[in-house]
Design an enzyme around this catalytic site. Sequence first.
Site, PDB file in Angstrom:
ATOM      1  N   ASP A 296      18.493 -52.925 -27.613  1.00  0.00           N
ATOM      2  CA  ASP A 296      17.329 -53.612 -27.343  1.00  0.00           C
ATOM      3  C   ASP A 296      17.340 -55.311 -27.796  1.00  0.00           C
ATOM      4  OD1 ASP A 296      14.895 -54.144 -26.211  1.00  0.00           O
ATOM      5  OD2 ASP A 296      13.883 -53.785 -28.288  1.00  0.00           O
ATOM      6  N   GLU A 400       4.792 -70.335 -25.381  1.00  0.00           N
ATOM      7  CA  GLU A 400       3.707 -71.399 -25.142  1.00  0.00           C
ATOM      8  C   GLU A 400       2.779 -71.485 -26.371  1.00  0.00           C
ATOM      9  OE1 GLU A 400       0.807 -70.497 -22.054  1.00  0.00           O
ATOM     10  OE2 GLU A 400       1.383 -72.425 -21.247  1.00  0.00           O
ATOM     11  N   LYS A 464       4.840 -79.602 -17.072  1.00  0.00           N
ATOM     12  CA  LYS A 464       5.949 -79.239 -17.924  1.00  0.00           C
ATOM     13  C   LYS A 464       6.669 -77.911 -17.282  1.00  0.00           C
ATOM     14  CE  LYS A 464       3.341 -75.669 -20.756  1.00  0.00           C
ATOM     15  NZ  LYS A 464       2.825 -75.511 -22.024  1.00  0.00           N
ATOM     16  N   ARG A 690      14.873 -56.410 -17.500  1.00  0.00           N
ATOM     17  CA  ARG A 690      13.612 -55.605 -16.693  1.00  0.00           C
ATOM     18  C   ARG A 690      14.235 -54.122 -16.470  1.00  0.00           C
ATOM     19  NH1 ARG A 690       9.170 -57.505 -17.861  1.00  0.00           N
ATOM     20  NH2 ARG A 690       8.500 -59.604 -17.077  1.00  0.00           N
ATOM     21  N   LYS A 696      16.904 -47.025 -19.482  1.00  0.00           N
ATOM     22  CA  LYS A 696      17.555 -47.325 -20.730  1.00  0.00           C
ATOM     23  C   LYS A 696      18.451 -46.043 -21.122  1.00  0.00           C
ATOM     24  CE  LYS A 696      15.081 -50.982 -22.950  1.00  0.00           C
ATOM     25  NZ  LYS A 696      14.374 -51.345 -24.365  1.00  0.00           N
ATOM     26  N   ASP A 716      13.620 -51.098 -31.625  1.00  0.00           N
ATOM     27  CA  ASP A 716      12.545 -51.170 -32.743  1.00  0.00           C
ATOM     28  C   ASP A 716      11.534 -50.610 -32.038  1.00  0.00           C
ATOM     29  OD1 ASP A 716      12.389 -53.439 -31.085  1.00  0.00           O
ATOM     30  OD2 ASP A 716      11.341 -54.402 -32.724  1.00  0.00           O
ATOM     31  N   ASP A 720      12.130 -47.894 -26.978  1.00  0.00           N
ATOM     32  CA  ASP A 720      13.566 -47.658 -27.185  1.00  0.00           C
ATOM     33  C   ASP A 720      13.710 -46.384 -27.519  1.00  0.00           C
ATOM     34  OD1 ASP A 720      14.427 -50.540 -26.777  1.00  0.00           O
ATOM     35  OD2 ASP A 720      13.488 -50.829 -28.677  1.00  0.00           O
TER      36      ASP A 720
END
Length: 1106
Positions: A296, A400, A464, A690, A696, A716, A720
Site C-alpha cells: 500500500d 491544502e 493556485k 485507484r 488488490k 496498514d 489492505d
Amino acid sequence: MFPATNRHKSDKKVNNRKVKVLINGELRSEKWMDVQVGDIIKLENNQFVTADLLLLSSSEPLNLVYIETAELDGETNLKVKQALTVTGDMGDSIKDLAAFNGEVCCEPPNNRLDRFTGTLTFTGQKYALDNERILLRGCTIRNTDWCFGLVIFGGQETKLMQNCGKTIFKRTSIDHLMNVLVLCIFGFLAISCSILAIGNRIWEQQEGSTFTAFLPRQDGVNAPFSAFLTFWSYVIILNTVVPISLYVSVEIIRLGNSYYIDWDRKMYHARSDTPAEARTTTLNEELGQIKYIFSDKTGTLTQNIMVFNKCSINGKCYGDVLDYTGQRLEITEQTDSVDFSFNQLADPKFMFYDQSLVEAVKLENTEVHAFFRLLALCHTVMAEEKNEGDLLYQAQSPDEGALVTAARNFGFVFRSRTPESVSIVEMGVQRCYQLLAILDFNNVRKRMSVIVRSPDGKLTLYCKGADTIIYERLHLSCSKLMEVTTEHLNEFAGDGLRTLALAYKNLDEEYFREWKERHHEASTSLEDREEKLDLLYEEIEKDLMLLGATAIEDKLQDGVAHTIEQLAKADIKIWVLTGDKQETAENIGYSCNMLREEMNDIFIVAANTPEGVREKLRHARSTMKPDSAEDELLCKMLQGDSPKVVPDESVTGEYGFVINGQSLAYALEPTMELEFLRTACMCKTVICCRVTPLQKAQVVELVKKYKKAVTLAIGDGANDVSMIKAAHIGVGISGQEGMQAVLSSDYSFAQFRFLQRLLLVHGRWSYLRMCNFLRYFFYKNFTFTFMHFWYAFFCGFSAQTVYDEWFITLYNLVYTALPVLGMSLFDQDVSDSWSFEYPQLYVPGQLNLYFSKTAFMKCALHSCYSSLVLFFIPYGAIYDTVKNDGKDIADYQSFALLVQTCLLVAVCIQLGLDMSYWTAVNHVFVWGSLAMYFIVTFTMHSNGMYLTFTSSFPHIGTARNSLSQPNVWLTILLTSILCVLPVLTHRFLLIQLQPTVNDKVRLKVRQMKAAPPPPPRRIRMRRTSSRRSAYAFSHAQGYGDLVTSGRFLHRQVKPRSTGFTPTGRTLNFSPAGRSAGYSPTAQNQNSKGDLEPTALQMYRTKQPSY
C-alpha cells in the site's frame, strides 16, 4: 492455533463493541453482533460506523455528516455525506424516528465501495439513493455531534467485509515439499521391506531348512508366511526412515525463530512504543523466499503527513539552510528551526529552517505578504476553534491543510469563514475579506481560484494550481520571473516534492460586475452548465501575475527509499497497490526512486474500454519485446488445460508501469489477465492506483496463480486486509489507519523500513537454518536406517537389528537431538550487517537452491554412501580379528558397538561441517552429546547395571573390552575420514570452480577477520527530474460549492482576539535579528526607504485595467 487464537480475540473485541439502537421507542446500548438489518442506530462523534447505513438525519445544518474513510481507502481527509431532506426533517426526535416506516429497495451485497444504487419509498413517494446517502462500515464519524442511520447491510454482507476476502490456512512451500517427500519415503519404505521380505523367502527356501548353527529348525516351515512376517518386522525396524519427529522439531525451530523477531530491538519503534511481532509461527522460512512484494502507499510508504518544505517567491528560493560560504546544508534533527514565538497563533508542530523567510515577512516584503495572503484565502479548508487560539483545520486534502498551516505560522492565520466571507489575521491584525466567488477545482482545470474583496475595497483574483496550467495564463510581463521560478520548480521536483504555482490578478469593478451576472446565468442554466462555467473561468483567469511556487513534501517514512533500493538488489519486485489518485501515486514512485527519469519508458494505462486497455498492454509489450510472434505462441500454450506457470521474460532496459483502477478491472478479466501479468512482470516498477480492496487481492491472486513465486503483502489499513490475506505472507503496519491490517497479518511492526531486516536477516536466516536442518535430519536418519538394510543380507533377513535396543531408543532422543536444534536456532552464514551489505545473498532462497527435491536426492545418495562405509569398513575390520591376547573379538555385541560409535562420530563431524557459526551453546550440545553417548554406553555395559537389571543389560563389559583395542579406534578414524572426504572434495571443487555469492561473501568476511563492515552511509535520496506535480490532483470536484453554500457551518462566528503580541505590528514594532538591521553583508536593512526595488517590481509593467 496461535494465529487462529489471535483472530478469535480480535473478532470478539469488534463484535462486542457497543452502539445505541432504537428499540421500542427508546435507545438501548447493544453489541455490534446483535445489530440487524432494519435497525435504526445512533452514532456520535469519533465513533466507528457499525454497519452499512442509510443516513437519516444529523446534528449538522442540511443534515451533513463528516466522515473519515482511512480504513476503506487509506485517505485521512474528511468526506461529506448528506441525508435526504424528507428523512433529515425527523432530526433527533425519537418519536418520529420510531415511527419511520420507509422501505428501501437496493442492490444485493457487493464489494463496490464507490457505488450504491437503491430507492427509498416513504410517505407514498419514491426517492433515489446513491453513495452520497450511505455510511459504510469502517468509516469514522468526525466533527458531527450525532447522526441516525438505518442498517441496510450488516456483518459479512457489508461492503468492507465483502472486500476482506476469505481467511485461508497458510503453509510454506517447504511444508508442501515435505508432505510430498514423506509420501515418497513411505513408498521407499514399502519397497525396501518388500525386497527384504523376498530375500527372506529365498533364504528360507535355500538355506533356512539346513541352517542348524544354533538350534535345529522344525520341519514344515512356511517360507511365504515367514516372508510376510519379515515384511512387517522390517516395517517396524526401518520406520526410522520416516521422519515422525521431524514435524515436532520443525515447529520448535519455527517457534524459536519467531521469538527472535519479537525480541529484535532493531525492529522496535521507540516513538510509538511498538515492537515487531510474529503473529504466526509457521511461516518464518517463507520470509527468506519472497519474490513479489505488494505494498500500500498511504501510511505504508508514507507517513500520510504533508509538510510545507520550500517555496519560491518573487524569484527567490526559500527553504534551504546555507552555511557561511553559501553551500547548502543537510537538515537534521540538530538543525535549529525557525522561532515563531512572535505569532501566538502559530502551530507548534510546524517546522521550518530558513530564517530568511521569516525576516522577509517581518520586513513587510510586499510580494512575500501577497504570497502568504493567497495561501490564507485561496482554499476550501474549514477551521474549528474549540478553545481560544487552538485552531484545528479540516482540509479536503492533506496538501491544502499543509499550505494553510504554513501561512498561519508565517503570520497570515486563517481564522474562520462564512459563505460570504473569509476572516484571517494578518500579522496580528484581524481582516475580513468578502468572498465573491470560488472557481472550483476539477481534473481538467487542475487549478482553483477565489475572488475576494479586501477590507479597503480592492478586488483580487487569487489562483493556485499546476505550474504548466498557470504558466499558460500569465501576463507577458512575467516572462523573466517565470524563467527563474521554473528553475526553482525543477529543483523542487529533483527533491521529489509536490509543487504548484501561485498567481493573482487585480480586477476592475465594472468588469467583475458584468462577469458576475454572466456567471449567475451560467450557474443556473439547465443545459451545458459545466461548459458555460468553464468558459467563464477561462475568460477571467488570464493575464495573471506570478507570485511564486510552493513545494510540499509528502513525507516518506524514514528509510523507505533505502529499503526499496536494498530489496531491489535482492531481486525482489515491489508493486504498489493504492487507492490514491494516479498523480499522487506517481509522485511517491518518484520520491522512492521506484520511478526514475533514467527509465527507458513509463507506460500509463488509463483506458475506458477493454479494447483500449488491451491495445495499451500490447503496445507496452511490443515496445519492451518486439518478437510478438513468439508471444502469441506462448499465449496459446498457456491457454491449454495443463498447469499454467508464466515464465520470467527478460527485457533490455528498465521500464515502469502505471495502471488505474478502471483499466485494472478490464485487465483482470479472464481473457486479458495473462497479457496484463506478462506486461507488468516485464517492468521493473508496477503501480496500480485507484484500486479497490478486492482488486488488490485479485492482483495478488493473479501473481500467485501464474508465477511460481512467494508473495508478500504489506499495508496498514482495513482496505489492505484482503490482499494481506491473499498473499503467502501478510505484514501489517501499525499506523494511523487503525489496527485492522495488523489483526489480519502474519507479522507486524511500526515502520516500512523494518521490512528489509525482516526479510534480509530474519527471513534469510530462518530459511537457511530450516534447509540445513532438513538436509542434516534426513542424512542422519537415512544413514542410521540404511545400516539395517545392509545388515539384513548378513543375518538371513531375520529382522535382526544392527544396533542394540538402547542405542535405537536414544539416537534421535538424546544423542543427535540437541546438536541439530542448536544448529537450527543459532547458525548464521554471515552476520546481519553483512546481510545488508550484500542483499544478493537473498537470491538463493527465491530459487529454492538450499532445499528441493534435487537436494533431497543428493542427501539420500550421501546417506547411502555413508551407510556403506559405516557398515562395511567396521565389518571388514572386525572380521576374523582377534584381540592382543589372541581371543576372538568378532561377536555381535562388539560389532554393534563399533558400528554405532562410528555412526555417531561421523554424523557429529558432518554437523560440524554444516555449521557456519559456532556458539558456546553449540559446543556444549555437540561435545556434550558425544560425552553423553560414551557415559551411557559404559554405564549400560557396566557390572552394576548387569547385576541390577540382568535381563535388560546382558552385554556386560562389551564397551570396556572393545574400546580398549587400538584397531577399534583406528576403524572409527578411518570411517570418519572416508565419510567426510567426498564432502570436503565436493565443496572445495565447487568453491574453486563455481563459487556462489555466499561463498564469495564468506571468503571476504574471513579475509577481514569477521569484522563487521562499516555501516552504509545514509545519504539523502535525490533524483534529477524535470517532472513536476501539483497538489491539486488530490482534490475532489465540487468542494467549492459546499463552501459557498454554508452547509458545513456550525454556528455564527464570534469575534476573537488576534492572538499576536501587542508589539507584533504596531507603531512601536521593533524587529529583532536580521530584521533589526543585522546583515552578514553589513548592509542596513532597517530603513525601507533604502531598499532597492524588488525583482518583481523590475519585471512588471503597469497592469491594464478593465
